[in-house]
Design an enzyme around this catalytic site. Sequence first.
Site, PDB file in Angstrom:
ATOM      1  N   LYS A 116       0.614  -1.289  -0.038  1.00  0.00           N
ATOM      2  CA  LYS A 116       0.012   0.125   0.000  1.00  0.00           C
ATOM      3  C   LYS A 116       0.810   1.265   0.020  1.00  0.00           C
ATOM      4  O   LYS A 116       0.333   2.324  -0.552  1.00  0.00           O
ATOM      5  CB  LYS A 116      -0.855   0.045   1.217  1.00  0.00           C
ATOM      6  CG  LYS A 116      -1.889  -1.167   1.238  1.00  0.00           C
ATOM      7  CD  LYS A 116      -3.178  -0.982   2.037  1.00  0.00           C
ATOM      8  CE  LYS A 116      -4.153  -2.350   2.052  1.00  0.00           C
ATOM      9  NZ  LYS A 116      -4.894  -2.196   2.884  1.00  0.00           N
ATOM     10  N   GLU A 200      -3.181   7.427   7.823  1.00  0.00           N
ATOM     11  CA  GLU A 200      -4.308   8.076   6.867  1.00  0.00           C
ATOM     12  C   GLU A 200      -5.352   8.708   7.966  1.00  0.00           C
ATOM     13  O   GLU A 200      -5.576   8.541   8.869  1.00  0.00           O
ATOM     14  CB  GLU A 200      -4.989   7.264   6.025  1.00  0.00           C
ATOM     15  CG  GLU A 200      -4.561   6.840   4.633  1.00  0.00           C
ATOM     16  CD  GLU A 200      -5.209   5.882   3.940  1.00  0.00           C
ATOM     17  OE1 GLU A 200      -6.245   5.491   4.365  1.00  0.00           O
ATOM     18  OE2 GLU A 200      -4.659   5.441   2.941  1.00  0.00           O
ATOM     19  N   ARG A 292      -7.454  -8.236  -9.264  1.00  0.00           N
ATOM     20  CA  ARG A 292      -8.083  -9.547  -9.589  1.00  0.00           C
ATOM     21  C   ARG A 292      -9.445  -9.268  -9.974  1.00  0.00           C
ATOM     22  O   ARG A 292      -9.852  -8.346  -9.724  1.00  0.00           O
ATOM     23  CB  ARG A 292      -8.071 -10.495  -8.157  1.00  0.00           C
ATOM     24  CG  ARG A 292      -8.445  -9.586  -7.017  1.00  0.00           C
ATOM     25  CD  ARG A 292      -8.690 -10.374  -5.789  1.00  0.00           C
ATOM     26  NE  ARG A 292      -8.830  -9.897  -4.588  1.00  0.00           N
ATOM     27  CZ  ARG A 292      -9.990  -9.168  -4.003  1.00  0.00           C
ATOM     28  NH1 ARG A 292     -11.134  -9.060  -4.746  1.00  0.00           N
ATOM     29  NH2 ARG A 292      -9.735  -8.440  -2.996  1.00  0.00           N
TER      30      ARG A 292
HETATM   31  P1  ADP Z   1      -8.095  -4.018   3.025  1.00  0.00           P
HETATM   32  O1  ADP Z   1      -6.677  -3.875   1.939  1.00  0.00           O
HETATM   33  O2  ADP Z   1      -7.959  -4.445   4.184  1.00  0.00           O
HETATM   34  O3  ADP Z   1      -9.362  -4.187   2.365  1.00  0.00           O
HETATM   35  P2  ADP Z   1      -8.703  -0.975   2.646  1.00  0.00           P
HETATM   36  O4  ADP Z   1      -7.487   0.177   2.767  1.00  0.00           O
HETATM   37  O5  ADP Z   1      -9.295  -1.407   1.417  1.00  0.00           O
HETATM   38  O6  ADP Z   1      -8.002  -2.322   3.369  1.00  0.00           O
HETATM   39  O7  ADP Z   1      -9.869  -0.537   3.717  1.00  0.00           O
HETATM   40  C1  ADP Z   1     -10.801  -1.457   4.021  1.00  0.00           C
HETATM   41  C2  ADP Z   1     -11.829  -0.484   4.631  1.00  0.00           C
HETATM   42  O8  ADP Z   1     -11.554   0.082   6.002  1.00  0.00           O
HETATM   43  C3  ADP Z   1     -12.388   0.415   3.787  1.00  0.00           C
HETATM   44  O9  ADP Z   1     -13.516  -0.149   3.036  1.00  0.00           O
HETATM   45  C4  ADP Z   1     -13.047   1.330   4.918  1.00  0.00           C
HETATM   46  O10 ADP Z   1     -14.171   0.721   5.241  1.00  0.00           O
HETATM   47  C5  ADP Z   1     -12.142   1.417   6.043  1.00  0.00           C
HETATM   48  N1  ADP Z   1     -11.046   2.511   5.890  1.00  0.00           N
HETATM   49  C6  ADP Z   1      -9.994   2.285   5.196  1.00  0.00           C
HETATM   50  N2  ADP Z   1      -9.266   3.426   5.414  1.00  0.00           N
HETATM   51  C7  ADP Z   1      -9.999   4.394   5.804  1.00  0.00           C
HETATM   52  C8  ADP Z   1      -9.801   5.834   6.155  1.00  0.00           C
HETATM   53  N3  ADP Z   1      -8.763   6.543   5.755  1.00  0.00           N
HETATM   54  N4  ADP Z   1     -10.879   6.357   6.881  1.00  0.00           N
HETATM   55  C9  ADP Z   1     -12.024   5.679   7.165  1.00  0.00           C
HETATM   56  N5  ADP Z   1     -12.289   4.371   6.944  1.00  0.00           N
HETATM   57  C10 ADP Z   1     -11.320   3.808   6.218  1.00  0.00           C
END
Ligand code: ADP
Length: 449
Positions: A116, A200, A292
């Site tokens: 990431k 973040e 994917r």
């Molecule tokens: P993963 O790779 O584990 O799926 P993500 O980065 O896609 O992780 O984040 C998964 C979920 O976590 C998102 O769909 C959201 O619900 C929550 N999330 C991630 N980053 C943030 C953020 N900066 N603020 C609020 N919620 C977040």
Amino acid sequence: MFNKILIANRGEIAVRIIRCCKELGIGSVAVYSEADRDAMHARLADEAVCIGPAPGAQSYLNIAAIMSAAELTDVQAIHPGYGFLAENAEFADIVMESGYAWIGPTPDSMRTMGDKVTAKHKMREAGVPLVPGSEGAVRDVEEARHIAREAGFPVIIKAAAGGGGRGMQVVHSEAALPGAFNKCQAEAAAAFGDDTVFIEKFLETPRHIEVQVLGDKHGNIVHLFERECSMQRNNQKVLEEAPSPFVDEETREKLCAAGVAAARAVNYEGAGTIEFLMNPDKSFYFIEMNTRIQVEHPVTEWITGVDLVEWQIRVAAGEKLAFTQEQIKKKGHAIECRINAEHPFSFRPSPGRIELYHAPGGRSVRVDSHIYTGYEVPSHYDSMIGKIITHARTREKCIRRMQRAIEELAIIGITTNRELHERLLANAAFQRGDFDIHFLERWLKQMNL
Ligand code: ADP
């Protein structure tokens, strides 16, 4: 085009890919674990090879066993589905080094997007908007404090190698920061063998909206509009739809252009998804890319008429995309409900024998599932046993169609989350399209079931 493809997966996605192979006149080889001897994918494929005992680590993640199955059956390509080895760049390397085609993006783009921190650097270069926070990895609590103060609390600490909703810590105050930082680092090291973390701003009421992209080996990349995936529990999606009821045409254009720019930045080949969080003011930020096919791909297929699995295969075989961006139109609305073998409100898994299964049908209802009457849902894998997808001219009609489809669904012998869908579809806020990523958990708490 390939003569024969091996599908390195199980469950509904293996069935989905086998069905596509049959429609394209391509032979299919299933691999299965000892717990999946009677599984639908093993029955439907032209050939099936047992690759080991029930636990995923010994079968569906067993690269040596899968590669021997490929050699034994003389396939030309391997499709990894989703989960298991789908985003494992080493596996993709091994597949290609062994002389098979990999039905997915290049290992290079998988590596870039799989980390990431690296992904965010790439996206910054490409001009894709990012959630405010650290520029890259955050090394210690001192640096974390500095960045969190600048971004403002709450913040979220994430593992660079994280995935599947794991390796994240939300921090609401400066006092809680050191503990959360150390915990996230330690968990990342234990779970992913990499303790790199970044920070973040934690967005309080965003929606999760993602853009489907498709690229070929000739430099063509198109988007297939967005999907609304805000209905989540524990970061697991429960219901998805396309298009998003929240996104207007102007925002859609910007969002989809950002999706294409993100894919172009890594010379993306095949089907992929760029995930964004969108604020109530419709500003949006990249969070990650999934390299994917995704569980929720059917809603996009239905509004665009494009068979995404077919195009994954065609692109891997070297074909050019047969359509331009302008030729991809969206039509109507599609919703997907994930049916899980679990208690609808406690979410406790409910494996066991399905005594009776009756699938919904009728106009504009699609069921992607591997279950049948007499099937024993194993306890070793994901609890998802199928997906129901409906389509209609408007969102309102699509919801009604889904309600009647869920009503027709009969599964006796195990408990499913069907009642959760019934209640959710009847919920006024859902029907208005008025929800964010925290809606489902908040609502479940209120219902107190
Ligand atoms: P993963 O790779 O584990 O799926 P993500 O980065 O896609 O992780 O984040 C998964 C979920 O976590 C998102 O769909 C959201 O619900 C929550 N999330 C991630 N980053 C943030 C953020 N900066 N603020 C609020 N919620 C977040």
